[in-house]
Design a protein around this motif. Structure first.
Motif: not given
Lengths: 330, 330
Positions: A196-224
DNA sequence: GTGTAATGTGTAACCGTTTACACACATAGT
DNA sequence: ACTATGTGTGTAAACGGTTACACATTACAC
């Protein structure tokens, strides 16, 4: 192993006096004190804590319930809690729940039967009712890294939403155009708030699109994996904010494999501030004062055990932006 | 909170029968069983473990004494020990000694007074006499990652000397000429044995010189400094064997700063096999089965507590060479 | 029918403390 | 002289279980 009665016999005073001496409760004369001390030393007497607990109701034991001590966040919590616990005369029981509600419930039952004095819980699945149940058994609870609104429960969380904003803002300030976010598991409040913090800041940027947000499972391989997915969709991103440091590390590894230079082409920032001094380029992060969280949890718990007043609410802890090489502007 | 006497009253049988029912000791008739079960459920009765321990001598608690849970080796030990402990019905107490013999002694006293059933100790300063003292109190002990020759103490270590040989041999086989060793603290047996393994293999090489061996403190920064020192003296080294993974990571960081390419110019191998999947190039290492060590420690302890026979000696655990990018031949 | 073993149950002591209560004595205030 | 209060101590009952021992009943072999 000698008992209080042995000491009583040798010192020629009653067990009550010995007990009063040991607990500094009630009156004991100077002479009695001396003979008792002598007898204790002679017999190498050590009070039996089990008997003490049975009679006196206190076990001087507190439990720390965590999902998985292998997650580097938790050893630091454990370390802090144990430091304070040992200073205050408590002993710390460690319980891994493996993110498994059954194990969690089971442990709670065991701990109740052991009559522990208090419990620090980190869980993303526990329900407020379970906490009330513990309190009904007169076992105080402090929850960390999770909270419920408007419930009379002592919890400690870091300022996740603010932290998310700080991370995004920092990348923005560093000149990044397209900033992606690798979000932690959906059901974890902390992860959601960072997003939500990220969205607060980025949502109104012209380059913003929801597909810039992806899920990971808090692990290294998830981030990878998340980073690979992200890069396939958006090879032109300039900044990545990962929901925790482990995922940030995984993301950097993926970027590295794509031969993307950090921070020149893409700047990366994580969240947590776990110790990753082996890592290079060193990771920028929003540092939670993890040690303080564990420390304060234990201190609040002690206050509750001693029945000192403590407001039952969520305590927010400030986070701090740490800029390292992974997001440094050149 | 109801007691066994409440159940006794409600079920109309004596407390002895209830106790026998609960502990499956002695005879209990089918009818008695049913009424007891009903009463227990009605009252939501849970036996009080404290009272049980006082009467029955067992606390179902074991302690894990480690220098510092922040060292990534120990969470894995803790995780394994806790897994087995919880499976066997024990609860795990965590104690950090901070490498401090006073804290250690103090903890041991506290644990004796708590009448724990057993203790797993990892310590580089503890003396065999302290272990005998514990056993005199009828508290079995298993020592991990340290051992004494010819003492009747159950200890578990990995095959450090063999592992050191394997590491050095691997670098040699990969074509390295001048192989350095960053050794762990002198007083730690494991570190010394790894160094001896290195010497076994390298001492007779024509390029060998003692200044290829430097000391680090098993930390990332220790490895970093050691590497800088080493590189200043020997800019022509081709391989580095670090006494543990953290120091290897520090060494790689230093090499990275000198713009030395890994593994092209210098190959690096660590020791331990802690999880550092965030790291690149991924570190080659001699992997100790850390989890197994914790697991076996707990299983041996359980055997001793149950008074099953167990030979009091050092148990060696095999290590495994893991070749990753940091030492791969091209 | 008797002896022996297995089955089933209850009483009460015990584990090693704490602590409520009773009591004794000294000191001081009125 | 008479309370009140402070000091010091002991007795005995908790705390909530386990378990040794005694005893009753039943089953079965001989």
């Amino acid at each position: 192993m000698s008992t209080i009665r042995d000491v009583s016999k040798l010192a020629g005073v009653s067990v009550a006096t010995i007990s009063r001496y040991l607990n500094q409760s009630g009156y004991v004369s100077k002479e009695a004190e001396e003979t008792i001390l002598a007898a204790i030393q002679k017999l190498n007497y050590k009070p039996n804590n089990i008997a003490r607990s049975l009679a006196g109701k206190r076990t001087a034991t507190i439990a720390l319930l965590v999902p998985d001590i292998l997650n580097p966040f938790f050893p630091e919590i454990a370390r802090a809690a144990e430091d304070v616990a040992s200073r205050l005369g408590y002993t710390l029981i460690l319980c891994n729940t493996d993110y498994n509600p059954d194990k969690e419930r089971n442990y709670i039952d065991v701990l109740i039967n052991k009559r522990i004095d208090g419990i620090i819980i980190s869980s993303y699945t526990i329900r407020p009712e379970q906490i009330y149940a513990l309190e009904a058994e007169n076992i105080p609870v402090v929850v960390i890294d999770n909270a419920w609104e408007d419930t009379p429960i002592v919890s400690i969380t870091s300022a996740n939403r603010t932290g998310g904003q700080m991370a995004a803002q920092h990348l923005l300030d560093s000149g990044c155009q397209k900033i992606a976010h690798i979000c932690g598991p959906y059901h974890i409040t902390a992860a959601k708030n960072r997003m939500l913090g990220y969205e607060d800041v980025c949502k109104q940027q012209e380059w913003f699109t929801p597909s810039l947000m992806v899920y990971g499972d808090f692990s290294v391989s998830g981030g990878y994996s998340a980073m690979r997915e992200l890069y396939a969709k958006h090879p032109d991103i300039e900044g990545v904010f990962a929901g925790n440091d482990l995922m940030a590390a995984g993301a950097m590894k993926a970027l590295h494999e794509f031969s993307v230079r950090i921070p020149d082409q893409v700047k990366v920032i994580g969240y947590d501030g776990i110790h990753m001094d082996m890592f290079y380029p060193e990771l920028s992060t929003i540092a939670q004062p993890i040690y303080s969280i564990g420390e304060r949890a234990m201190m609040y718990l002690d206050q509750m055990i001693k029945e000192h007043p403590l407001e039952k609410k969520n305590y927010l802890i400030d986070v701090q932006l740490i800029v390292n090489a992974s997001s440094r502007s050149l």
